[in-house]
Write a protein that holds these residues in place. Structure first.
Motif, PDB file in Angstrom:
ATOM      1  N   PHE A 193     -32.521  53.717  38.248  1.00  0.00           N
ATOM      2  CA  PHE A 193     -31.490  53.001  39.014  1.00  0.00           C
ATOM      3  C   PHE A 193     -32.220  52.063  39.966  1.00  0.00           C
TER       4      PHE A 193
ATOM      5  N   MET B 233     -23.953  52.869  24.283  1.00  0.00           N
ATOM      6  CA  MET B 233     -23.126  53.103  25.463  1.00  0.00           C
ATOM      7  C   MET B 233     -23.712  54.281  26.218  1.00  0.00           C
ATOM      8  N   ARG B 234     -24.452  53.971  27.262  1.00  0.00           N
ATOM      9  CA  ARG B 234     -25.074  55.066  28.008  1.00  0.00           C
ATOM     10  C   ARG B 234     -23.997  55.971  28.610  1.00  0.00           C
TER      11      ARG B 234
ATOM     12  N   GLN C 121     -24.596  42.406  23.985  1.00  0.00           N
ATOM     13  CA  GLN C 121     -24.207  43.189  25.166  1.00  0.00           C
ATOM     14  C   GLN C 121     -23.401  42.351  26.148  1.00  0.00           C
ATOM     15  N   SER C 122     -22.455  42.999  26.837  1.00  0.00           N
ATOM     16  CA  SER C 122     -21.645  42.290  27.842  1.00  0.00           C
ATOM     17  C   SER C 122     -21.065  43.284  28.827  1.00  0.00           C
TER      18      SER C 122
ATOM     19  N   ILE D 247     -20.613  46.913  24.431  1.00  0.00           N
ATOM     20  CA  ILE D 247     -19.510  46.199  25.087  1.00  0.00           C
ATOM     21  C   ILE D 247     -18.594  47.150  25.858  1.00  0.00           C
ATOM     22  N   GLY D 248     -19.012  48.414  25.959  1.00  0.00           N
ATOM     23  CA  GLY D 248     -18.260  49.367  26.764  1.00  0.00           C
ATOM     24  C   GLY D 248     -17.097  50.005  26.024  1.00  0.00           C
TER      25      GLY D 248
ATOM     26  N   ILE E  80     -22.864  43.290  38.187  1.00  0.00           N
ATOM     27  CA  ILE E  80     -21.782  42.478  37.607  1.00  0.00           C
ATOM     28  C   ILE E  80     -20.434  43.206  37.695  1.00  0.00           C
TER      29      ILE E  80
HETATM   30  N1  SAM Z   1     -20.574  47.305  29.653  1.00  0.00           N
HETATM   31  C1  SAM Z   1     -21.396  47.985  28.729  1.00  0.00           C
HETATM   32  C2  SAM Z   1     -21.395  49.469  28.954  1.00  0.00           C
HETATM   33  O1  SAM Z   1     -20.729  49.946  29.859  1.00  0.00           O
HETATM   34  O2  SAM Z   1     -22.027  50.203  28.182  1.00  0.00           O
HETATM   35  C3  SAM Z   1     -22.813  47.441  28.658  1.00  0.00           C
HETATM   36  C4  SAM Z   1     -23.333  46.685  29.813  1.00  0.00           C
HETATM   37  S1  SAM Z   1     -23.865  47.694  31.160  1.00  0.00           S
HETATM   38  C5  SAM Z   1     -24.008  46.489  32.419  1.00  0.00           C
HETATM   39  C6  SAM Z   1     -25.542  48.049  30.685  1.00  0.00           C
HETATM   40  C7  SAM Z   1     -26.283  49.124  31.448  1.00  0.00           C
HETATM   41  O3  SAM Z   1     -26.852  48.573  32.628  1.00  0.00           O
HETATM   42  C8  SAM Z   1     -25.495  50.287  31.954  1.00  0.00           C
HETATM   43  O4  SAM Z   1     -25.316  51.232  30.940  1.00  0.00           O
HETATM   44  C9  SAM Z   1     -26.328  50.803  33.138  1.00  0.00           C
HETATM   45  O5  SAM Z   1     -27.032  51.985  32.815  1.00  0.00           O
HETATM   46  C10 SAM Z   1     -27.309  49.647  33.418  1.00  0.00           C
HETATM   47  N2  SAM Z   1     -27.269  49.233  34.842  1.00  0.00           N
HETATM   48  C11 SAM Z   1     -26.255  48.647  35.498  1.00  0.00           C
HETATM   49  N3  SAM Z   1     -26.571  48.480  36.804  1.00  0.00           N
HETATM   50  C12 SAM Z   1     -27.815  48.994  36.971  1.00  0.00           C
HETATM   51  C13 SAM Z   1     -28.682  49.142  38.102  1.00  0.00           C
HETATM   52  N4  SAM Z   1     -28.317  48.747  39.321  1.00  0.00           N
HETATM   53  N5  SAM Z   1     -29.889  49.701  37.903  1.00  0.00           N
HETATM   54  C14 SAM Z   1     -30.278  50.090  36.665  1.00  0.00           C
HETATM   55  N6  SAM Z   1     -29.507  49.987  35.564  1.00  0.00           N
HETATM   56  C15 SAM Z   1     -28.272  49.446  35.720  1.00  0.00           C
END
Ligand code: SAM
Length: 351
Positions: A233, A161-162, A107-108, A140-141, A72
């Motif tokens: 990943f 928030m990873r 989450q967004s 939400i980042g 996204i």
């Molecule tokens: N925007 C918020 C943030 O930055 O914390 C939350 C949404 S973010 C899309 C959620 C999580 O999706 C990310 O922290 C990331 O680790 C995981 N993510 C995104 N793309 C991924 C992928 N291709 N493979 C595995 N995990 C993914």
């Protein structure tokens, strides 16, 4: 040597970066099983056989950031974008509450259309007006410290928030619009405000080494968050990393189990990404020290559009299907569903 290290991690909850790297580089399949069983025992010492459920509402797939791995990301013009209105989000909470969930995770993507005022009003409505006993988790980042503070005052309890990877150079290669130091600062601010904070990382990122993964564990030992999300990943074809190799089930399970040994009181979800990689990925994570599951309650009409990676599971399921499917999976591995708020051990012991 590796047996001694596993025993040391189990007994002292401490390993150096060099020791973790050595383990990751050399662990055998038989030692992995020993690691998983030590992680399960450690989980049981803190949380018994309970597995906490969180109803996950993916309320917008619009994002201003451009993370190279994410389906996204702002530059992906092929994804159909959506936003749920506050009324639609409340309807998801109603349904989630009926299904027994007492934590909602909102989450967004990083979507500033949802202003501080809108989010505050929404949190206030969910928490203070309808469901005072639920916990609200935001994911939400990055926002300002003032916004984090005001959302906390409105009633948000937790924030996920990873940190994604604790190696600044790798972080900045993967996140051209972001800085690792800012990510770290956001996590510190959230902790100072009083949120229960979730960090976490991906396994198998392009260019990531065992020493980099060891760095993630050292970072987490220092941050000591309440929750730690770990997922493989998974490449998405509409991103610049679409033809890279993804993370493996075994490597991710090893990181889940080591995280349990080194940050033993944390909440660790068995992630949807693991369930996507392998039909029993989440069950295996529960047996390797994870203790949370996050069934999706996003409306089925938009679910598939929250495609962080391809073939994400549960795309056609209704929230009630996910609820009972998850319960069966938990029972199948001899564990129990706990429908309480599921606060972290650290949070409860501080209260
Ligand atoms: N925007 C918020 C943030 O930055 O914390 C939350 C949404 S973010 C899309 C959620 C999580 O999706 C990310 O922290 C990331 O680790 C995981 N993510 C995104 N793309 C991924 C992928 N291709 N493979 C595995 N995990 C993914």
């Amino acid at each position: 040597m590796r047996h001694t290290l596993l025993e040391k991690a189990y007994k002292t909850n401490e390993l150096t970066k060099a020791e973790i790297t050595f383990l990751l580089e050399t662990i055998t399949p038989e030692e992995r099983e020993i690691l998983y069983s030590k992680a399960l025992k450690t989980k049981q010492a803190y949380y018994g056989n309970k597995v906490y459920l969180r109803g996950l509402i993916e309320f917008s797939n619009i994002c201003r950031q451009d993370c190279l791995y994410c389906g996204i990301r702002a530059s992906n013009t092929k994804v159909k974008r959506y936003r749920l209105t506050p009324g639609e989000i409340l309807a998801c909470c109603d349904q989630g509450y009926e299904l027994g969930y007492r934590t909602f995770v909102l989450q967004s993507g990083e979507d500033l259309w949802y202003t501080e005022e809108m989010l505050s009003a929404l949190i206030h409505q969910i928490k203070r007006r309808y469901y005072p006993e639920v916990a609200i988790t935001l994911s939400i980042g990055e926002r300002s410290a003032e916004t984090y503070q005001s959302l906390f005052v409105s009633g948000a309890d937790r924030f996920l928030m990873r940190h994604e990877t604790a190696v600044p150079k790798l972080y900045e290669t993967l996140h051209p619009t972001m800085r690792f130091e800012n990510r770290r600062a956001c996590l510190n601010t959230l902790q100072e405000i009083g949120y229960q904070v979730g960090a976490g990382f991906m396994v198998g990122l392009p260019g990531q080494t065992p020493a980099d993964l060891a760095e993630d564990l050292c970072f987490l030992q220092e941050l000591h968050p309440d929750m730690i999300g770990i997922g493989p990943f998974i490449p998405h074809s509409q991103t610049p990393l679409g033809s890279e190799k993804g993370g493996t089930l075994e490597d991710t399970l090893v990181m889940v189990a080591l995280t349990r040994l080194l940050i033993p009181d944390s909440l660790i979800p068995a992630t949807t990404a693991l369930g996507t990689l392998h039909p029993l990925g989440r069950e295996l994570a529960l047996k390797a020290g994870a203790n949370v599951l996050m069934p999706i309650i996003t409306p089925t009409s938009v679910r598939k559009q929250y495609a962080l990676y391809e073939n994400k599971i549960c795309g056609d399921d209704h929230p009630e299907d996910c609820r009972y499917c998850i319960e069966r999976r938990i029972q199948a591995v001899g564990l129990e569903v706990d429908l309480g708020r599921g606060d972290s051990w650290r949070f409860i012991s501080k209260a």
